[in-house]
Design a protein around this motif. Structure first.
Motif, mmCIF file in Angstrom:
data_model
loop_
_atom_site.group_PDB
_atom_site.id
_atom_site.type_symbol
_atom_site.label_atom_id
_atom_site.label_comp_id
_atom_site.label_asym_id
_atom_site.label_seq_id
_atom_site.Cartn_x
_atom_site.Cartn_y
_atom_site.Cartn_z
ATOM 1 N N SER A 63 0.788 -1.228 0.000
ATOM 2 C CA SER A 63 0.000 0.000 0.000
ATOM 3 C C SER A 63 0.824 1.283 0.000
ATOM 4 O O SER A 63 0.332 2.320 -0.440
ATOM 5 C CB SER A 63 -0.908 0.026 1.237
ATOM 6 O OG SER A 63 -1.775 -1.098 1.243
ATOM 7 N N ARG B 54 -1.410 11.935 1.155
ATOM 8 C CA ARG B 54 -0.667 12.476 0.010
ATOM 9 C C ARG B 54 -1.602 13.298 -0.880
ATOM 10 O O ARG B 54 -2.750 12.891 -1.118
ATOM 11 C CB ARG B 54 -0.065 11.334 -0.812
ATOM 12 C CG ARG B 54 1.171 10.722 -0.170
ATOM 13 C CD ARG B 54 1.746 9.600 -1.015
ATOM 14 N NE ARG B 54 2.787 8.919 -0.292
ATOM 15 C CZ ARG B 54 4.100 9.077 -0.518
ATOM 16 N NH1 ARG B 54 4.515 9.857 -1.494
ATOM 17 N NH2 ARG B 54 4.984 8.419 0.209
ATOM 18 N N ASN C 10 -3.330 11.373 -3.542
ATOM 19 C CA ASN C 10 -4.079 10.162 -3.165
ATOM 20 C C ASN C 10 -5.588 10.448 -3.188
ATOM 21 O O ASN C 10 -6.225 10.667 -2.160
ATOM 22 C CB ASN C 10 -3.628 9.681 -1.785
ATOM 23 C CG ASN C 10 -4.181 8.317 -1.429
ATOM 24 O OD1 ASN C 10 -5.099 7.809 -2.092
ATOM 25 N ND2 ASN C 10 -3.631 7.710 -0.403
#
Ligand code: COA
Length: 152
Positions: A23, A109, A112
């Protein structure tokens, strides 16, 4: 998908590490998980377990005064987009609320989108940005806060 949410144990480490490595580009060392599970009294470590006893998702949060800081959170590739992450995050937020936490906070992030979409669904709002926070690619961190602490 039906999963059981329970406390993370040292025996879960192989499954937890596998999810972490698939991940994140900056995975946590195994030692860090060991510390969080067995020594860090501020840490709340939970897993989602499938009916056939596989670890499907992990979450580690820290209680910092009255704030629940989500430190890491991921679902195994094979179980994504099946509601597992939502079940686990919901339980972590309930847990935080039971412990008297008034808000939840996390860094994500900037690129993301999947995680940010999920956090928005839970009511998290963008409350800041840390430029070049991630050292592997100098990506910015977006800071998101849920206040008051109410699950979805
Ligand atoms: C973010 C993550 C934990 C979500 O877990 P999940 O188990 O797939 O989440 P859910 O199935 O409960 O999804 C809940 C909602 O989040 C949003 N979402 C999840 N994945 C998404 C994606 N790839 N694209 C857009 N929205 C997404 C959707 O709104 C989704 O609801 P829907 O499926 O009804 O549309 C998972 O994608 C993951 O592990 N990513 C890699 C690690 C990571 O980025 N962790 C977060 C670090 S801050």
């Amino acid at each position: 998908m039906s999963v059981t949410i329970r406390k993370m144990m040292l025996e879960d480490l192989p499954g937890v590490i596998q999810i972490d490595r698939m991940s994140f580009s900056l995975p946590w060392p195994e030692q860090t998980y060991r510390y969080e599970i067995s020594a860090n009294r501020a840490a709340r470590c939970l897993v989602a377990e499938t009916e056939d006893k596989k670890i499907a998702a992990v979450i580690v949060s820290w209680t910092v005064v009255d704030e629940l800081h989500v430190a890491t959170f991921a679902t195994h590739n094979e179980y994504r987009r099946r509601g597992v992450g939502s079940q686990l995050l919901t339980e972590a937020l309930h847990d935080g609320r039971r412990l008297g936490m008034r808000r939840a906070f996390l860094e994500v992030r900037a690129g993301n989108e999947a995680a940010q979409a999920m956090y928005r669904k839970f009511g998290f709002q963008v409350t800041g940005r840390r430029p070049k926070y991630y050292r592997d690619n100098d990506e910015d961190a977006i800071l998101m806060t849920l206040e008051p602490l109410e699950p979805e």
